[in-house]
Write a protein that holds these residues in place. Structure first.
Motif, PDB file in Angstrom:
ATOM      1  N   CYS A 160      37.849  32.052  38.067  1.00  0.00           N
ATOM      2  CA  CYS A 160      38.139  31.485  39.387  1.00  0.00           C
ATOM      3  C   CYS A 160      38.132  29.967  39.302  1.00  0.00           C
ATOM      4  O   CYS A 160      37.145  29.369  38.873  1.00  0.00           O
TER       5      CYS A 160
ATOM      6  N   PHE B 204      40.509  32.292  45.335  1.00  0.00           N
ATOM      7  CA  PHE B 204      40.502  33.660  44.805  1.00  0.00           C
ATOM      8  C   PHE B 204      40.149  34.645  45.904  1.00  0.00           C
ATOM      9  O   PHE B 204      39.541  34.292  46.913  1.00  0.00           O
ATOM     10  N   ASP B 205      40.547  35.869  45.663  1.00  0.00           N
ATOM     11  CA  ASP B 205      40.218  36.938  46.602  1.00  0.00           C
ATOM     12  C   ASP B 205      39.166  37.835  45.960  1.00  0.00           C
ATOM     13  O   ASP B 205      39.426  38.463  44.933  1.00  0.00           O
ATOM     14  N   PRO B 206      37.963  37.910  46.549  1.00  0.00           N
ATOM     15  CA  PRO B 206      36.917  38.741  45.949  1.00  0.00           C
ATOM     16  C   PRO B 206      37.391  40.180  45.742  1.00  0.00           C
ATOM     17  O   PRO B 206      36.935  40.854  44.818  1.00  0.00           O
ATOM     18  N   ALA B 207      38.321  40.615  46.578  1.00  0.00           N
ATOM     19  CA  ALA B 207      38.817  41.991  46.450  1.00  0.00           C
ATOM     20  C   ALA B 207      39.487  42.214  45.093  1.00  0.00           C
ATOM     21  O   ALA B 207      39.404  43.303  44.516  1.00  0.00           O
ATOM     22  N   ASP B 208      40.146  41.171  44.575  1.00  0.00           N
ATOM     23  CA  ASP B 208      40.791  41.306  43.257  1.00  0.00           C
ATOM     24  C   ASP B 208      39.746  41.507  42.169  1.00  0.00           C
ATOM     25  O   ASP B 208      39.950  42.271  41.225  1.00  0.00           O
TER      26      ASP B 208
ATOM     27  N   PRO C 117      36.768  30.964  47.700  1.00  0.00           N
ATOM     28  CA  PRO C 117      37.504  32.176  48.035  1.00  0.00           C
ATOM     29  C   PRO C 117      38.533  31.898  49.130  1.00  0.00           C
ATOM     30  O   PRO C 117      38.463  30.875  49.809  1.00  0.00           O
ATOM     31  N   ILE C 118      39.458  32.791  49.259  1.00  0.00           N
ATOM     32  CA  ILE C 118      40.385  32.745  50.391  1.00  0.00           C
ATOM     33  C   ILE C 118      39.552  32.720  51.674  1.00  0.00           C
ATOM     34  O   ILE C 118      38.552  33.432  51.785  1.00  0.00           O
ATOM     35  N   ASP C 119      39.939  31.886  52.599  1.00  0.00           N
ATOM     36  CA  ASP C 119      39.125  31.727  53.805  1.00  0.00           C
ATOM     37  C   ASP C 119      38.830  33.067  54.472  1.00  0.00           C
ATOM     38  O   ASP C 119      39.723  33.891  54.649  1.00  0.00           O
TER      39      ASP C 119
ATOM     40  N   SER D  54      37.114  35.530  53.364  1.00  0.00           N
ATOM     41  CA  SER D  54      37.060  36.727  52.523  1.00  0.00           C
ATOM     42  C   SER D  54      35.664  37.057  52.022  1.00  0.00           C
ATOM     43  O   SER D  54      35.455  38.106  51.437  1.00  0.00           O
TER      44      SER D  54
ATOM     45  N   HIS E 173      37.777  24.436  54.680  1.00  0.00           N
ATOM     46  CA  HIS E 173      37.307  25.661  54.036  1.00  0.00           C
ATOM     47  C   HIS E 173      35.824  25.860  54.305  1.00  0.00           C
ATOM     48  O   HIS E 173      35.080  24.900  54.474  1.00  0.00           O
TER      49      HIS E 173
END
Lengths: 341, 341, 341, 341
Positions: D190, D196-200, D226-228, D230, D243
């Motif tokens: 990251c 980044f997306d934690p889901a990924d 992370p993406i806002d 997320s 952010h």
């Protein structure tokens, strides 16, 4: 109290850690003065020394070598010194001498002590062959360097289906070869304590290749020698013990194995990298403890002794015990190593 | 003989070296069969295991972690196992179990042994806090990692006139802090064994700055705690022993010192890097010897004991001795360290 | 796509990182099949190969050597292969061959390519002497090992007032000697590119001793040679280029200096430790990038080229450029090094 | 010529190597005088400096930190200095100033240069984010430290079926995360450059566990976010860029992953160990070359520029180019890394 310190014999990672520890304990805890003699006993005899304070030993804990230097002394000069030991101590104004060194240094220390100079010794040998102490500092660093080399050599040996013969330090005792061989996963270990038969090594390598492990690493102490008459690559000369001399046992053994096996066998002679550079944490701790206890012994007036690791404690042991005989690798330690070849 | 091996508790550099050594000694010297249970006692109870032969342990000597895995077990399940220990051993067809682990693992081993299962233990703890053995493998590696970190931090602390607080492992015993602090040349060491007073550290730092050494490194065990009521940065909660809880003693202490000193103080939490990775040569040798002696003890029928380093020898010691009490840092070891601050 | 990979020539830290990267990129991103030929071109000709998938390359990133092995091939056999290149590729069912190797390997790759086999090369040499790429992987690791050795040797040289001669790899190009000599703070560097005069080294050492720096470290490439007739310790034989042959330049130079200086001068021959073991981070990154770009080039159909580092980018360069001439150390690089002796 | 040197900004392995190289080249080759200002620009303004000769820089090549110290300067003071730059240079008697530092330092250098002080800059940043130079020294060392930590963490993660989140330096540019993540074999990286997306990451870990690789290591730059919206473990505060702020992204991400995955996820914050200690061979060579070329540029009167690595050469580049914009990780470099997760 006024304390004189010197380092003698081959250098060894941890010498500076002892010096630093002596100075810290003596100066900070006892308000002592410390002087350091240059180049071992030479500085003692010639009166070359410098005062050592906290600033003077700052930053040396992790440095290899010795800030005091180390040099050989002609034999006759030491005998003169012994004859005049008390006068010498008086002239230098030292209440105690802390010599840090190996068998030779401690023998001289004992002579000075017997002649009336207050002495507290600190044992030092990369070879770990001093009796009466479980370990000496410097040894762990040497084993670490040799092990790392074997870790590296294994991958290249494996990629090229080669035999590697790694020669490590140890002229009279095989401790470095034993422990680095075990730690580095060597498939054969040759020690000064037990003449080896090249035929055994040939058999080991062939068996490994037969079961698909197409490489081998052999760890050989510089003082190891083959059973008399078993190797072609000797010099033909006979040494004082009646054994054939070899011009570098590592190189000779690699040639012998290459010849017998018909496979590539390469020697690697580690040499002086084993004794230089930053000491391991283990060696720094042991050296620091030795220095501390030497100062305490001096203040207790416990002269004629040296610091020794016994289990987890530092004991004071008569100097005579250090030099009575060499601590060599016993058979049962070799047996432990052999089973993991 | 059919030997079962398992690794339990937190991982520790050298576990694989023990497994490899057990297999080599058992298979090559005795013609035994060896099976490895997966994930500690869980694999034993659930019957998850795999045969281990020379090929299966090839190349693992220098690898950190454990090829067998390690996992926690619910308490109740172990008690069931103990109740059925002999039946379990019979069902699995093992003549002896060699569990490699810390205090908890050896306590369980003792219960299984008392209940009739033939057991030979191998002690393992990065913290070096198991009684009855001079040292445990993994400890030397952890001390080495922490020392190297302090070596690095000193240069950055010095360049920026900073205080660095390095938190190392050691919840109940301060061995790692003691030895890495000594080896890394820390100027203060805080151990679980003795509550520290932040005022002492403040004084030490101020004295250093006063004499021109404008930086300091303090090594603190994760289980160290201040004298009650002496620090502002606690959580306010009180733990089971009546002491205030801190959310990371390293971070709290750095904040406290920065606040009191008016100088930058930075925490560094070493964490899991201390327990992973390639073991030092020392740890590989000790682990290998432990494995060897565990197999020999099994063949002598010397059950209910564990391998212990005593001086330079490996002895077999009753499992009860391992768990009678924690081996903590005695005052005199702390005194040795303090004089080189 | 079906991709064949092989490693040829001397091993080099980072080979496994390339193999892993090729497999990851090819399999995971493109859904390709990858096969690995055993022991270099030998496996290609004899059809010895194994499928490589993600599991097969797991854990090899940090491992030295090559999981595919590497061996020499008789010359004639390669020529036959070249003659039948397209047929061979067809028989093996590969759409592209990725050979990883040095000058010899890339020359062979070029011949195969010219003969109609789709080829994408990856350059490999510990010596960093391949033209058209700023750096090759393995070189950084070798320089690191040599530098660490010099760091260690300096402390022992200083303690004993000795000259140390360190022989490093580099038969035709002196890059390892140049960079490890600079990084290790050597006081003299001898390269194959420029015959050295032992008298210059003698002068340098004497000047150092005169100003109180009583030690010196000299870094010499194995392919360095003295000005004709300037050294006593040669073999007397004349090589194909008209120069005298020396039996190990490091050892010969140490003898020469000891003789001329009347001071101890010790050789240390680093040998194979420079090419084995864990690659540095730099080499792992470069090797990984080379593997990635080789696969991408293959998918773009950009054959007959090899991966090259140019600044911060990886470019594809015609195979001919790799082998047109050796990349040797230019004079201005040597000038940079000389000023810090 | 009289040359002034200073080091400013955060410390960085290699600073001492530059200082040593400047002194060697200037004194030995040109007969210059060199003075070193203490604590960066502060020493310049306050006139605190010391002469630097060969003895003064002996032994510092391999030492981390800076012997000259480094400290922050209040903004106003620098502006005053700029206003009086020529007078200041005259007062100090320096013909050229060589400031070694990062973006801030080089910006100040440019201002001094524009105001009439002869300046030659040397770029320094552990983060490798200075434009116009391929690499900066210190970066390779930082990447090496982080890679070794990941090597260690992998074995412990694997043994315990854990996720490890390793936070490395890099507030605005992710170079350290990118290269140490690639070299350490991280399974996720990251960077600040791309939210980044934690889901990924959750998906990646679950896929790994599904195919039997029951652990993962994720390398995250301290400046990654992370993406806002997320992630749950933020502070709720919004920063100047709009952010959400996180109190340590490594710790927050580990909590988030543990929560989402229902598996242990542990943070390790490497912190200051990345910037201290012995520089790698690569960094020593680059730093030495920079110092050499800075002196040569000074003698050619090529002021207002800084040393830059371009391919294999050191070029002189206008100071303006250093500070025009940050060198961030481009998308294609991230793409290379992603394929080996």
């Amino acid at each position: 109290m006024r304390i004189g310190v010197l380092t003698a014999g081959g250098d060894c990672p941890g010498l500076n850690a002892v010096i630093r520890s002596v100075v810290h304990r003596a100066v900070a805890a006892h308000g002592d003065q410390v002087i350091g003699f240059e180049d071992g006993y030479k500085g003692l005899l010639d009166g070359y020394y410098r005062p050592l304070d906290l600033t003077g030993v700052s930053g040396i804990l992790s440095r290899g070598g010795t800030i005091l230097g180390s040099a050989r002394l002609e034999k006759g000069r030491l005998e003169d010194a012994v004859a005049n030991a008390p006068a010498l101590a008086k002239k230098l104004g030292i209440d105690v001498l802390i010599p840090i060194g190996g068998e030779g240094t401690l023998t001289a220390a004992r002579m000075l002590s017997d002649a009336g100079m207050p002495v507290v010794g600190v044992p030092k040998t990369i070879d770990n062959d001093i009796n009466a102490t479980d370990r000496t500092f410097g040894f762990d660093t040497a084993v670490g360097v040799a092990t790392e080399a074997m870790d590296r050599l294994k991958t290249t040996a494996e990629s090229h289906q080669r035999v590697m013969v790694v020669e490590v330090m140890g002229r009279h005792a095989g401790w470095i070869a034993l422990e680095s061989g075990m730690a580095g996963g060597a498939h054969g270990i040759c020690l000064p304590e037990r003449p080896f038969d090249p035929a055994d090594l040939v058999k080991m390598v062939e068996e490994r290749f037969a079961r698909g492990k197409k490489f081998a690493v052999i760890c050989v102490a510089e003082g190891a020698h083959p059973i008399d008459g078993s190797m072609d690559y000797g010099t033909g000369e006979i040494d004082q013990f009646g054994h054939e001399r070899f011009k570098g046992i590592g190189t000779a053994l690699a040639h012998e194995l290459e010849h017998r096996l018909g496979k590539e066998a390469k020697p690697v002679i580690l040499g002086h990298v084993q004794r230089g550079g930053t000491p391991t944490a283990y060696d720094r701790v042991l050296a620091t403890r030795f220095g501390w206890h030497a100062v305490e012994a001096a203040h207790r007036g416990e002269f004629g002794k040296f610091t020794a690791l016994r289990g987890t404690d530092i004991d004071m042991v008569p100097l005579a015990d250090a030099v009575s005989e060499l601590k060599t690798v016993p058979e049962y330690r070799m047996a432990e190593a052999e089973s993991v070849f």
